[in-house]
Design a protein around this motif. Structure first.
Motif, PDB file in Angstrom:
ATOM      1  N   GLN A 162       0.839  -1.207   0.000  1.00  9.08           N
ATOM      2  CA  GLN A 162       0.000   0.000   0.000  1.00  9.08           C
ATOM      3  C   GLN A 162       0.873   1.257   0.000  1.00  9.08           C
ATOM      4  OE1 GLN A 162      -3.254   0.621  -0.139  1.00  9.08           O
ATOM      5  NE2 GLN A 162      -4.111  -1.416   0.059  1.00  9.08           N
ATOM      6  N   VAL A 163       1.924   1.247   0.805  1.00 10.94           N
ATOM      7  CA  VAL A 163       2.824   2.400   0.879  1.00 10.94           C
ATOM      8  C   VAL A 163       3.503   2.622  -0.472  1.00 10.94           C
ATOM      9  CG1 VAL A 163       4.978   3.255   1.913  1.00 10.94           C
ATOM     10  CG2 VAL A 163       3.198   2.273   3.362  1.00 10.94           C
ATOM     11  N   LEU A 164       3.962   1.548  -1.095  1.00 17.74           N
ATOM     12  CA  LEU A 164       4.600   1.663  -2.406  1.00 17.74           C
ATOM     13  C   LEU A 164       3.620   2.183  -3.456  1.00 17.74           C
ATOM     14  CD1 LEU A 164       6.751  -1.562  -2.307  1.00 17.74           C
ATOM     15  CD2 LEU A 164       7.633   0.772  -2.555  1.00 17.74           C
ATOM     16  N   ALA A 165       2.385   1.719  -3.397  1.00 19.13           N
ATOM     17  CA  ALA A 165       1.373   2.188  -4.349  1.00 19.13           C
ATOM     18  C   ALA A 165       1.096   3.682  -4.150  1.00 19.13           C
ATOM     19  CB  ALA A 165       0.087   1.375  -4.213  1.00 19.13           C
ATOM     20  N   ARG A 166       1.049   4.097  -2.903  1.00 20.48           N
ATOM     21  CA  ARG A 166       0.824   5.526  -2.623  1.00 20.48           C
ATOM     22  C   ARG A 166       2.010   6.366  -3.083  1.00 20.48           C
ATOM     23  NH1 ARG A 166      -1.476   3.767   2.851  1.00 20.48           N
ATOM     24  NH2 ARG A 166      -3.687   3.612   2.372  1.00 20.48           N
ATOM     25  N   ARG A 167       3.229   5.847  -2.825  1.00 22.62           N
ATOM     26  CA  ARG A 167       4.407   6.593  -3.265  1.00 22.62           C
ATOM     27  C   ARG A 167       4.451   6.671  -4.788  1.00 22.62           C
ATOM     28  NH1 ARG A 167      10.394   5.054  -1.302  1.00 22.62           N
ATOM     29  NH2 ARG A 167      10.146   3.435  -2.884  1.00 22.62           N
ATOM     30  N   SER A 168       4.003   5.614  -5.455  1.00 25.57           N
ATOM     31  CA  SER A 168       3.925   5.628  -6.911  1.00 25.57           C
ATOM     32  C   SER A 168       3.031   6.772  -7.387  1.00 25.57           C
ATOM     33  CB  SER A 168       3.396   4.283  -7.428  1.00 25.57           C
ATOM     34  OG  SER A 168       3.240   4.309  -8.819  1.00 25.57           O
TER      35      SER A 168
ATOM     36  N   LYS B  39       2.669  12.227  -9.776  1.00 23.02           N
ATOM     37  CA  LYS B  39       2.295  13.642  -9.685  1.00 23.02           C
ATOM     38  C   LYS B  39       3.497  14.543  -9.951  1.00 23.02           C
ATOM     39  CE  LYS B  39      -1.962  14.434  -8.084  1.00 23.02           C
ATOM     40  NZ  LYS B  39      -2.906  15.285  -8.736  1.00 23.02           N
ATOM     41  N   LEU B  40       4.667  14.064  -9.534  1.00 24.47           N
ATOM     42  CA  LEU B  40       5.910  14.812  -9.753  1.00 24.47           C
ATOM     43  C   LEU B  40       6.475  14.571 -11.148  1.00 24.47           C
ATOM     44  CD1 LEU B  40       7.620  14.133  -6.299  1.00 24.47           C
ATOM     45  CD2 LEU B  40       6.576  16.281  -7.080  1.00 24.47           C
ATOM     46  N   ARG B  41       5.750  13.794 -11.945  1.00 25.42           N
ATOM     47  CA  ARG B  41       6.127  13.460 -13.320  1.00 25.42           C
ATOM     48  C   ARG B  41       7.392  12.614 -13.374  1.00 25.42           C
ATOM     49  NH1 ARG B  41       2.741  15.399 -16.566  1.00 25.42           N
ATOM     50  NH2 ARG B  41       3.991  15.335 -18.452  1.00 25.42           N
ATOM     51  N   ARG B  42       7.644  11.868 -12.320  1.00 29.60           N
ATOM     52  CA  ARG B  42       8.774  10.926 -12.266  1.00 29.60           C
ATOM     53  C   ARG B  42       8.217   9.535 -12.569  1.00 29.60           C
ATOM     54  NH1 ARG B  42      11.592  12.073  -6.667  1.00 29.60           N
ATOM     55  NH2 ARG B  42      12.547  10.079  -7.238  1.00 29.60           N
ATOM     56  N   PHE B  43       7.823   9.364 -13.816  1.00 31.99           N
ATOM     57  CA  PHE B  43       7.070   8.187 -14.207  1.00 31.99           C
ATOM     58  C   PHE B  43       7.871   6.887 -14.143  1.00 31.99           C
ATOM     59  CE2 PHE B  43       4.814  11.715 -16.381  1.00 31.99           C
ATOM     60  CZ  PHE B  43       3.633  11.618 -15.667  1.00 31.99           C
ATOM     61  N   ALA B  44       9.150   6.924 -14.440  1.00 36.34           N
ATOM     62  CA  ALA B  44       9.959   5.704 -14.346  1.00 36.34           C
ATOM     63  C   ALA B  44      10.040   5.244 -12.889  1.00 36.34           C
ATOM     64  CB  ALA B  44      11.348   5.923 -14.930  1.00 36.34           C
ATOM     65  N   ASP B  45      10.219   6.190 -11.966  1.00 36.12           N
ATOM     66  CA  ASP B  45      10.244   5.848 -10.539  1.00 36.12           C
ATOM     67  C   ASP B  45       8.877   5.366 -10.074  1.00 36.12           C
ATOM     68  OD1 ASP B  45      12.945   6.575 -10.316  1.00 36.12           O
ATOM     69  OD2 ASP B  45      12.433   8.657  -9.814  1.00 36.12           O
ATOM     70  N   ALA B  46       7.832   5.996 -10.570  1.00 34.70           N
ATOM     71  CA  ALA B  46       6.467   5.586 -10.216  1.00 34.70           C
ATOM     72  C   ALA B  46       6.208   4.154 -10.685  1.00 34.70           C
ATOM     73  CB  ALA B  46       5.451   6.533 -10.829  1.00 34.70           C
ATOM     74  N   ARG B  47       6.696   3.833 -11.872  1.00 35.28           N
ATOM     75  CA  ARG B  47       6.514   2.478 -12.394  1.00 35.28           C
ATOM     76  C   ARG B  47       7.257   1.467 -11.514  1.00 35.28           C
ATOM     77  NH1 ARG B  47       8.671  -0.143 -17.997  1.00 35.28           N
ATOM     78  NH2 ARG B  47       7.855  -2.196 -17.558  1.00 35.28           N
ATOM     79  N   ARG B  48       8.480   1.793 -11.106  1.00 38.35           N
ATOM     80  CA  ARG B  48       9.245   0.870 -10.259  1.00 38.35           C
ATOM     81  C   ARG B  48       8.521   0.609  -8.937  1.00 38.35           C
ATOM     82  NH1 ARG B  48      13.686   2.813 -13.128  1.00 38.35           N
ATOM     83  NH2 ARG B  48      13.960   4.718 -11.947  1.00 38.35           N
ATOM     84  N   ASP B  49       7.953   1.659  -8.342  1.00 37.87           N
ATOM     85  CA  ASP B  49       7.224   1.459  -7.084  1.00 37.87           C
ATOM     86  C   ASP B  49       5.959   0.629  -7.298  1.00 37.87           C
ATOM     87  OD1 ASP B  49       9.079   2.734  -5.536  1.00 37.87           O
ATOM     88  OD2 ASP B  49       7.780   4.397  -4.941  1.00 37.87           O
ATOM     89  N   ALA B  50       5.269   0.866  -8.392  1.00 34.01           N
ATOM     90  CA  ALA B  50       4.071   0.067  -8.674  1.00 34.01           C
ATOM     91  C   ALA B  50       4.450  -1.400  -8.885  1.00 34.01           C
ATOM     92  CB  ALA B  50       3.345   0.608  -9.903  1.00 34.01           C
ATOM     93  N   GLU B  51       5.550  -1.646  -9.594  1.00 30.86           N
ATOM     94  CA  GLU B  51       6.020  -3.020  -9.795  1.00 30.86           C
ATOM     95  C   GLU B  51       6.370  -3.678  -8.466  1.00 30.86           C
ATOM     96  OE1 GLU B  51       9.283  -2.431 -12.478  1.00 30.86           O
ATOM     97  OE2 GLU B  51       8.034  -2.786 -14.247  1.00 30.86           O
TER      98      GLU B  51
ATOM     99  N   ARG C 105      -1.907   2.248 -10.491  1.00 31.33           N
ATOM    100  CA  ARG C 105      -0.727   3.125 -10.469  1.00 31.33           C
ATOM    101  C   ARG C 105       0.248   2.746 -11.573  1.00 31.33           C
ATOM    102  NH1 ARG C 105      -3.452   6.710  -8.078  1.00 31.33           N
ATOM    103  NH2 ARG C 105      -3.847   6.373  -5.889  1.00 31.33           N
ATOM    104  N   MET C 106       0.354   1.442 -11.855  1.00 31.09           N
ATOM    105  CA  MET C 106       1.205   0.982 -12.952  1.00 31.09           C
ATOM    106  C   MET C 106       0.705   1.572 -14.268  1.00 31.09           C
ATOM    107  SD  MET C 106       3.740  -0.849 -14.105  1.00 31.09           S
ATOM    108  CE  MET C 106       4.117  -2.141 -12.941  1.00 31.09           C
ATOM    109  N   GLY C 107      -0.604   1.581 -14.449  1.00 28.64           N
ATOM    110  CA  GLY C 107      -1.180   2.144 -15.661  1.00 28.64           C
ATOM    111  C   GLY C 107      -0.876   3.623 -15.816  1.00 28.64           C
ATOM    112  N   VAL C 108      -0.995   4.367 -14.729  1.00 27.02           N
ATOM    113  CA  VAL C 108      -0.711   5.805 -14.780  1.00 27.02           C
ATOM    114  C   VAL C 108       0.759   6.042 -15.132  1.00 27.02           C
ATOM    115  CG1 VAL C 108      -0.601   7.933 -13.410  1.00 27.02           C
ATOM    116  CG2 VAL C 108      -2.587   6.410 -13.208  1.00 27.02           C
ATOM    117  N   ALA C 109       1.642   5.278 -14.509  1.00 27.54           N
ATOM    118  CA  ALA C 109       3.075   5.437 -14.775  1.00 27.54           C
ATOM    119  C   ALA C 109       3.404   5.106 -16.229  1.00 27.54           C
ATOM    120  CB  ALA C 109       3.881   4.556 -13.827  1.00 27.54           C
ATOM    121  N   ARG C 110       2.853   4.003 -16.720  1.00 25.73           N
ATOM    122  CA  ARG C 110       3.121   3.621 -18.110  1.00 25.73           C
ATOM    123  C   ARG C 110       2.549   4.649 -19.081  1.00 25.73           C
ATOM    124  NH1 ARG C 110       4.140  -1.837 -20.012  1.00 25.73           N
ATOM    125  NH2 ARG C 110       5.293  -2.888 -18.374  1.00 25.73           N
TER     126      ARG C 110
END
Length: 114
Positions: free
Chosen positions: A10-16, A21-33, A48-53
């Protein structure tokens, strides 16, 4: 799911979400994974994975993630995912009309190298 894995996921999904939001999509994808590795049934992590991708212009991968979250997420998230699927379809149709590649494999390679 191991004891403590669900809250960590849950924490990783929230951080994603924050990273997206910060437009750090590669990092967001890693957290979702990472969240999905801990809890594969966590629908919000799939969302969250979908948003990052999507942010990485990987519209095919984003659509797959949003479709996968439909059966796992709350009705509100599933409704939002359905809207995102339509956005992905529109982007993919535009790319197809322009003759551009869908970039999923290229984006995966770039993220893995980062």
């Amino acid at each position: 799911v191991a004891l403590g894995a669900e809250p960590a996921a849950q924490v990783l999904a929230r951080r994603s979400a924050v990273l997206a939001k910060l437009r750090r999509f590669a990092d967001a994808r890693r957290d979702a994974e990472a969240a999905l590795k801990l809890d594969p049934e966590l629908g919000i992590a799939q969302f969250r994975m979908g948003v990052a991708r999507f942010g990485l212009d990987d519209f095919a991968g984003a659509r797959d993630a949003f479709q996968a979250c439909s059966g796992k997420a709350s009705s509100a998230v599933a409704t939002a995912a359905a809207k995102w699927v339509r956005k992905c379809d529109a982007e993919l149709a535009e790319l197809e009309a322009d003759g551009a590649p869908q970039r999923s494999a290229a984006v995966d390679a770039a993220v893995a190298a980062a």
